[in-house]
Design an enzyme around this catalytic site. Structure first.
Site, PDB file in Angstrom:
ATOM      1  N   GLY A   1       0.827  -1.309   0.037  1.00  0.00           N
ATOM      2  CA  GLY A   1       0.140  -0.064  -0.100  1.00  0.00           C
ATOM      3  C   GLY A   1       0.800   1.151  -0.191  1.00  0.00           C
ATOM      4  O   GLY A   1       2.247   1.315   0.231  1.00  0.00           O
TER       5      GLY A   1
ATOM      6  N   LEU B   1       1.305   3.599   2.288  1.00  0.00           N
ATOM      7  CA  LEU B   1       2.032   3.986   3.203  1.00  0.00           C
ATOM      8  C   LEU B   1       3.008   2.805   3.635  1.00  0.00           C
ATOM      9  O   LEU B   1       4.225   3.041   3.978  1.00  0.00           O
ATOM     10  CB  LEU B   1       1.121   3.845   4.675  1.00  0.00           C
ATOM     11  CG  LEU B   1       1.832   4.125   5.873  1.00  0.00           C
ATOM     12  CD1 LEU B   1       2.754   5.530   5.828  1.00  0.00           C
ATOM     13  CD2 LEU B   1       1.058   4.224   6.993  1.00  0.00           C
TER      14      LEU B   1
ATOM     15  N   ASP C   1      -2.400 -12.201   5.681  1.00  0.00           N
ATOM     16  CA  ASP C   1      -4.155 -11.811   5.628  1.00  0.00           C
ATOM     17  C   ASP C   1      -4.520 -11.551   6.970  1.00  0.00           C
ATOM     18  O   ASP C   1      -4.538 -12.759   7.794  1.00  0.00           O
ATOM     19  CB  ASP C   1      -4.855 -13.079   4.736  1.00  0.00           C
ATOM     20  CG  ASP C   1      -6.107 -12.574   4.465  1.00  0.00           C
ATOM     21  OD1 ASP C   1      -6.610 -11.473   5.093  1.00  0.00           O
ATOM     22  OD2 ASP C   1      -6.629 -13.333   3.616  1.00  0.00           O
TER      23      ASP C   1
ATOM     24  N   ALA D   1      -5.519  -2.401   6.205  1.00  0.00           N
ATOM     25  CA  ALA D   1      -6.643  -1.928   6.634  1.00  0.00           C
ATOM     26  C   ALA D   1      -7.790  -2.023   5.458  1.00  0.00           C
ATOM     27  O   ALA D   1      -7.424  -2.088   4.463  1.00  0.00           O
ATOM     28  CB  ALA D   1      -6.813  -0.234   7.111  1.00  0.00           C
TER      29      ALA D   1
ATOM     30  N   THR E   1      -6.392   5.840  12.803  1.00  0.00           N
ATOM     31  CA  THR E   1      -7.043   7.032  11.881  1.00  0.00           C
ATOM     32  C   THR E   1      -7.686   8.175  12.687  1.00  0.00           C
ATOM     33  O   THR E   1      -8.148   7.719  13.880  1.00  0.00           O
ATOM     34  CB  THR E   1      -8.255   6.409  10.972  1.00  0.00           C
ATOM     35  OG1 THR E   1      -8.602   7.466  10.382  1.00  0.00           O
ATOM     36  CG2 THR E   1      -8.963   5.648  11.739  1.00  0.00           C
ATOM     37  N   ASP E   2      -7.688   9.240  12.152  1.00  0.00           N
ATOM     38  CA  ASP E   2      -8.125  10.481  12.838  1.00  0.00           C
ATOM     39  C   ASP E   2      -9.984  10.212  12.862  1.00  0.00           C
ATOM     40  O   ASP E   2     -10.379  10.880  13.477  1.00  0.00           O
ATOM     41  CB  ASP E   2      -8.094  11.787  11.861  1.00  0.00           C
ATOM     42  CG  ASP E   2      -8.602  11.568  10.596  1.00  0.00           C
ATOM     43  OD1 ASP E   2      -8.179  10.736   9.825  1.00  0.00           O
ATOM     44  OD2 ASP E   2      -9.061  12.553   9.989  1.00  0.00           O
TER      45      ASP E   2
ATOM     46  N   TYR F   1     -16.502   2.678   9.697  1.00  0.00           N
ATOM     47  CA  TYR F   1     -15.346   2.770   9.631  1.00  0.00           C
ATOM     48  C   TYR F   1     -14.489   3.048  10.840  1.00  0.00           C
ATOM     49  O   TYR F   1     -13.470   2.487  11.301  1.00  0.00           O
ATOM     50  CB  TYR F   1     -14.858   3.449   8.304  1.00  0.00           C
ATOM     51  CG  TYR F   1     -13.292   3.766   8.442  1.00  0.00           C
ATOM     52  CD1 TYR F   1     -12.409   2.501   7.801  1.00  0.00           C
ATOM     53  CD2 TYR F   1     -12.670   4.976   8.514  1.00  0.00           C
ATOM     54  CE1 TYR F   1     -11.029   2.975   7.731  1.00  0.00           C
ATOM     55  CE2 TYR F   1     -11.311   5.322   8.503  1.00  0.00           C
ATOM     56  CZ  TYR F   1     -10.694   4.253   8.214  1.00  0.00           C
ATOM     57  OH  TYR F   1      -9.162   4.497   7.981  1.00  0.00           O
TER      58      TYR F   1
ATOM     59  N   LYS G   1     -12.032   0.839  13.327  1.00  0.00           N
ATOM     60  CA  LYS G   1     -10.864   1.305  13.500  1.00  0.00           C
ATOM     61  C   LYS G   1     -10.478   1.352  15.006  1.00  0.00           C
ATOM     62  O   LYS G   1      -9.209   0.835  15.733  1.00  0.00           O
ATOM     63  CB  LYS G   1     -10.246   2.344  12.961  1.00  0.00           C
ATOM     64  CG  LYS G   1     -10.297   2.086  11.333  1.00  0.00           C
ATOM     65  CD  LYS G   1      -9.152   1.156  10.654  1.00  0.00           C
ATOM     66  CE  LYS G   1      -7.662   1.749  11.146  1.00  0.00           C
ATOM     67  NZ  LYS G   1      -6.574   0.806  10.773  1.00  0.00           N
TER      68      LYS G   1
END
Length: 288
Positions: free
Chosen positions: A10, A12, A33, A57, A98-99, A124, A128
């Site tokens: 990905g 990042l 996975d 993610a 995540t924010d 989502y 997270k």
């Protein structure tokens, strides 16, 4: 130090792998996975890494509203599986979040610290946050790294590009653009997030951290800065979120404070406008 990196292909993960100091084993879904516990345990048992970095993610924010099981399978139960394996193998999980774990306070205008209570407003975000809690509860030695508004030269996996490239593509097609001006965050370049994460993971200062570029803006301000940097005269209109309804709610304000990271004396992340300028210098092939 040996690192295993999940989600290594990905945007990042691809920037992080070359910046980690030590032996780095990049893992795709064929070997790492999160929804296949037996495979993941077998892979990590064979590798015996010191640190397992989770860049993987389910990040389809709107789709998660209609398929919560898929979002939770990766972001929550997958994180729980990973944390359990890391605990059993005595290795350290480094889990990116995540924010979007924030958002319940639309009137907020001061950056969120790690000690502030989260409150997601989407499936989502809830998935997270659940993953964060599993990692923190199961593994006493852990890194949970929240970031925000990621864009990088490698695009964004199955989502088909990042916000910068999407804006440039649409402008190149001559389409009028309408971008929300009442959602505020910090656009963050994956190179900078990866560099700061690599520095942090070389320490034993475990815990929850926010890693973003500095400053903040609305998505409309970000779009305007993109066109300015690209030298493009684009027809971009600021609109309220009500003018662009989506299946998932977004935080009106999700700027993250990086004070905890900065307190460690590690290199600071540059302002988001400087990072955007660097992105334009480093992107391999302009889209316009």
């Amino acid at each position: 130090m040996k690192f295993a990196v999940l989600g290594a292909t990905g945007q990042l993960g691809r920037d992080l792998c070359p910046r980690l100091a030590g032996e780095v084993i990049p893992l795709g879904r064929d070997r790492g996975d999160l929804t296949n516990p037996a495979m993941l345990r077998s892979t990590l048992t064979d590798l015996r890494p010191d640190v397992v970095v989770n860049c993987a993610a389910y990040n389809f924010v709107d789709r998660a509203e209609s398929e919560p099981e898929a979002a939770f399978a990766v972001n929550a139960w997958g994180a729980r599986t990973l944390a359990t394996i890391c605990r059993d193998l005595n290795c350290v999980p480094a889990h990116f979040s995540t924010d979007y774990v924030f958002g319940l306070h639309p009137g907020r205008r001061t950056p969120y610290r790690e000690t502030d209570a989260p409150g997601p407003v989407s499936v989502y975000g809830v998935s997270k946050l659940a993953g964060e809690y599993f990692v923190r509860a199961i593994c006493p030695r852990h890194f949970v790294l929240r970031t925000c508004g990621l864009y990088g030269v490698w695009g964004s996996g199955g989502k088909g590009g990042n916000f910068v490239e999407t804006m440039l593509r649409l402008a190149g097609q001559g389409k009028p653009l309408r971008v929300v001006n009442d959602q505020f965050c910090t656009p963050s370049y994956t190179v900078d997030v990866a560099t700061s994460a690599a520095a942090l993971l070389s320490t034993e200062r475990y815990g929850l951290y926010h890693l973003t570029n500095s400053g903040s803006c609305s998505w409309h301000e970000f779009a305007a800065a993109i066109f300015e940097k690209a030298g493009i005269q684009a027809d971009v209109t600021p609109i309220p979120s009500t003018g662009y309804p989506t299946p998932a709610r977004r935080p009106a304000y999700s700027v993250l404070s990086t004070t905890a990271y900065q307190s460690l004396g590690l290199p600071s992340l540059r302002p988001w406008r400087e990072a955007l300028a660097a992105y334009f210098c480093e992107r391999p092939s302009p889209s316009v």
